[in-house]
Design an enzyme around this catalytic site. Structure first.
Site, PDB file in Angstrom:
ATOM      1  N   GLU A   1       2.564  -0.926   4.347  1.00 51.01           N
ATOM      2  CA  GLU A   1       2.320   0.434   3.878  1.00 51.01           C
ATOM      3  C   GLU A   1       3.652   1.137   3.629  1.00 51.01           C
ATOM      4  OE1 GLU A   1      -0.490   2.095   3.313  1.00 51.01           O
ATOM      5  OE2 GLU A   1      -2.094   1.092   4.425  1.00 51.01           O
TER       6      GLU A   1
ATOM      7  N   HIS B   1      -2.354  -2.836  -3.449  1.00 52.49           N
ATOM      8  CA  HIS B   1      -3.745  -2.678  -3.041  1.00 52.49           C
ATOM      9  C   HIS B   1      -4.628  -2.525  -4.282  1.00 52.49           C
ATOM     10  CE1 HIS B   1      -6.497  -0.671   0.227  1.00 52.49           C
ATOM     11  NE2 HIS B   1      -6.927  -1.852  -0.138  1.00 52.49           N
TER      12      HIS B   1
ATOM     13  N   HIS C   1       0.842  -1.189   0.000  1.00 50.01           N
ATOM     14  CA  HIS C   1       0.000   0.000   0.000  1.00 50.01           C
ATOM     15  C   HIS C   1       0.884   1.248   0.000  1.00 50.01           C
ATOM     16  CE1 HIS C   1      -3.516  -2.337   1.776  1.00 50.01           C
ATOM     17  NE2 HIS C   1      -2.497  -3.078   2.189  1.00 50.01           N
TER      18      HIS C   1
ATOM     19  N   ASP D   1      -3.585   2.495  -4.918  1.00 47.86           N
ATOM     20  CA  ASP D   1      -2.227   2.506  -4.375  1.00 47.86           C
ATOM     21  C   ASP D   1      -1.564   1.134  -4.507  1.00 47.86           C
ATOM     22  OD1 ASP D   1      -4.284   1.832  -2.331  1.00 47.86           O
ATOM     23  OD2 ASP D   1      -2.587   1.566  -0.978  1.00 47.86           O
TER      24      ASP D   1
END
Length: 199
Positions: free
Chosen positions: A125, A161, A43, A171
Site C-alpha cells: 500500500e 489493484h 495499492h 487504485d
C-alpha cells in the site's frame, strides 16, 4: 537485476528495514501457492481519504481504528483488512504481515490466469489517493522493496489493484507513474501491466 540485497535484509518473511507492526488480519497461504509467490500488487490508501500522516492506516490494519473519530470511518466500520507493506509519503516502510503468510489486500481478484490473488501475491500500500500523485521517496522505497522481494520470492509480475480487480478497484489510479517505476526497475525482469509504455 542489480546486485542482490544482503540476506541480512530479511528475518524470515519480515523485512528488517521496515517498521514492524504485526496485524492479526492474515492467514496461511494455500499449500500449492507457497512456492509461487510471483506477483506484487500495488495499492493506494489514505485515511480519511486525502489525509496523510494520521496513523489511521496503521490502526485499520491492526484493528485499533476508532470508528467514531471521523464520519468517513462509518463507511468502513468493522472492516478487517491488511497488506504486507505500507509506504508513507516520506518513503518510510511499515510491515504488517510476514511475507510467507497471506495478507488480506486484493479481495476478489484475478491476474496472469489465476484467481484469488491474495494466495500468491505480496500487497504493498502506498499512502495516497486515487488520481493524485505520489512522492519520489515512495517510488524509491517501492523499487528497493521489489528488488529485495525478488531475492526471496520468484517474482515475475507487478500490477495495480485496478489491474487485478478491474471495475471494482481503481487504485493506485492515474496519478501513479508506472513509467517512473519501470525506469527504477529497469534492470529487473518484472512484467508490468501491459498498458505501461516501455522505457
Amino acid at each position: 537485476m542489480a546486485a542482490p540485497p544482503s540476506a541480512d535484509l530479511w528475518d524470515g518473511g519480515w523485512h528488517r528495514d521496515a517498521v514492524r507492526l504485526p496485524s492479526s488480519n492474515y492467514g496461511p497461504r494455500p499449500a500449492d501457492a507457497r512456492q509461487s509467490v510471483d506477483l506484487v500488487v500495488v495499492h493506494s490508501i489514505s485515511l480519511p481519504p486525502g489525509h496523510y500522516g494520521t496513523g489511521a492506516v496503521q490502526q485499520l490494519f491492526t484493528n485499533t481504528l476508532d470508528w467514531d473519530v471521523h464520519p468517513y470511518f462509518q463507511q468502513i466500520r468493522g472492516l478487517q483488512v491488511s497488506a504486507h507493506f505500507f509506504i508513507e509519503r516520506s518513503g518510510r516502510l511499515w510491515q504488517f504481515v510476514d511475507c510467507d503468510q497471506r495478507a488480506w489486500h486484493a479481495g476478489q481478484s484475478a491476474y496472469r490466469g489465476r484467481t484469488n490473488c491474495n494466495d500468491d501475491s505480496i500487497g504493498i500500500e502506498l499512502e495516497g489517493l486515487e488520481g493524485h500523485r505520489f512522492e519520489s521517496a515512495q517510488y524509491l522505497t517501492l523499487a528497493a522493496l521489489c528488488h529485495a522481494l525478488a531475492e526471496r520470492y520468484p517474482l515475475r509480475y507487478l500490477a495495480g489493484h485496478e489491474h487485478v480487480a478491474p471495475g471494482r478497484k481503481q487504485d493506485p489510479g492515474p496519478g501513479f507513474d508506472w513509467r517512473k517505476l519501470a525506469e527504477l526497475l529497469a534492470k529487473s525482469t518484472l512484467d508490468l501491466p501491459s498498458q505501461v509504455p516501455p522505457t
